[in-house]
Structures are given as C-alpha cells and as structure tokens.
Design a protein around this motif. Structure first.
Motif, PDB file in Angstrom:
ATOM      1  N   ASP A  56      48.597  33.056  -2.355  1.00 29.58           N
ATOM      2  CA  ASP A  56      49.159  34.334  -1.892  1.00 29.58           C
ATOM      3  C   ASP A  56      48.965  34.491  -0.386  1.00 29.58           C
ATOM      4  O   ASP A  56      49.873  34.925   0.329  1.00 29.58           O
ATOM      5  CB  ASP A  56      48.506  35.518  -2.610  1.00 29.58           C
ATOM      6  N   VAL A  57      47.779  34.126   0.095  1.00 31.89           N
ATOM      7  CA  VAL A  57      47.484  34.213   1.528  1.00 31.89           C
ATOM      8  C   VAL A  57      48.441  33.316   2.314  1.00 31.89           C
ATOM      9  O   VAL A  57      49.030  33.742   3.319  1.00 31.89           O
ATOM     10  CB  VAL A  57      46.009  33.825   1.820  1.00 31.89           C
ATOM     11  N   LEU A  58      48.626  32.085   1.851  1.00 34.93           N
ATOM     12  CA  LEU A  58      49.505  31.150   2.568  1.00 34.93           C
ATOM     13  C   LEU A  58      50.963  31.602   2.532  1.00 34.93           C
ATOM     14  O   LEU A  58      51.686  31.446   3.520  1.00 34.93           O
ATOM     15  CB  LEU A  58      49.368  29.736   1.979  1.00 34.93           C
ATOM     16  N   VAL A  65      55.950  28.425   0.230  1.00 35.11           N
ATOM     17  CA  VAL A  65      56.968  29.136  -0.546  1.00 35.11           C
ATOM     18  C   VAL A  65      56.837  28.695  -1.993  1.00 35.11           C
ATOM     19  O   VAL A  65      56.445  27.559  -2.270  1.00 35.11           O
ATOM     20  CB  VAL A  65      58.395  28.863  -0.038  1.00 35.11           C
ATOM     21  N   THR A  66      57.153  29.602  -2.911  1.00 40.03           N
ATOM     22  CA  THR A  66      57.102  29.277  -4.329  1.00 40.03           C
ATOM     23  C   THR A  66      58.495  29.444  -4.911  1.00 40.03           C
ATOM     24  O   THR A  66      59.158  30.457  -4.677  1.00 40.03           O
ATOM     25  CB  THR A  66      56.101  30.183  -5.065  1.00 40.03           C
ATOM     26  N   VAL A  74      55.231  23.443   0.896  1.00 37.66           N
ATOM     27  CA  VAL A  74      54.943  23.779   2.286  1.00 37.66           C
ATOM     28  C   VAL A  74      56.246  24.321   2.879  1.00 37.66           C
ATOM     29  O   VAL A  74      57.319  23.735   2.690  1.00 37.66           O
ATOM     30  CB  VAL A  74      54.463  22.540   3.069  1.00 37.66           C
ATOM     31  N   ALA A  75      56.160  25.448   3.557  1.00 36.95           N
ATOM     32  CA  ALA A  75      57.348  26.060   4.166  1.00 36.95           C
ATOM     33  C   ALA A  75      57.929  25.139   5.224  1.00 36.95           C
ATOM     34  O   ALA A  75      57.201  24.419   5.925  1.00 36.95           O
ATOM     35  CB  ALA A  75      56.983  27.411   4.769  1.00 36.95           C
ATOM     36  N   VAL A  76      59.241  25.163   5.342  1.00 35.88           N
ATOM     37  CA  VAL A  76      59.949  24.376   6.347  1.00 35.88           C
ATOM     38  C   VAL A  76      60.301  25.299   7.504  1.00 35.88           C
ATOM     39  O   VAL A  76      60.865  26.364   7.301  1.00 35.88           O
ATOM     40  CB  VAL A  76      61.233  23.756   5.752  1.00 35.88           C
TER      41      VAL A  76
END
Length: 77
Positions: A56-58, A65-66, A74-76
C-alpha cells in the motif's frame, strides 16, 4: 537490508524501504512483477497483512501498481 522486529520503525515500513531500495537499484526493473506475498512472508518471517501494508505504501508513492487478478508490478515511468 534486513527487517528487525525490535526496531521502532514498523515492520511494514521497513519492508517498504527494502523494496524501494530494490527498485532504486534496478534489481526490480520498471514493469517487472513485484515479489509475491508468499515469498516476502517466507523471506522475512512476516504476516500477509504486513506485506499488504508495505505494498500500500509503495502504491501510494507511485512505485508499484496492482492489476486485479494478475498481481503487483513495479510502476513504469
């Protein structure tokens, strides 16, 4: 980096920092799947709820992103 259950810093924050460092170092590249909840639970001896709080923190920081039914990445960009 290790996780200390005796630290004043909550365990979920410590895990978020570990994952943040792995993203920053390139060990977890943009678009790559995040480690599974089960693997993080086993590796660090923590609960599923703790892993979820760290994720949640990330997500709040824009680092992860989920995708429902597929997992966390990992977010792009």
């Amino acid at each position: 980096m290790t996780i200390s259950h005796d630290s004043a810093v909550p365990v979920y924050r410590q895990l978020a920092a570990v994952l943040r460092d792995r993203i920053a170092s390139g060990e977890l590249a943009p678009g790559a799947p995040m480690p599974s909840e089960s693997s993080l639970m086993g590796e660090y001896g923590i609960s599923r709820d703790t892993v979820r709080k760290a994720m949640d923190v990330l997500r709040e920081e824009g680092l992860a992103v989920t995708v429902q039914g597929k997992g966390s990445y990992v977010a792009v960009g």
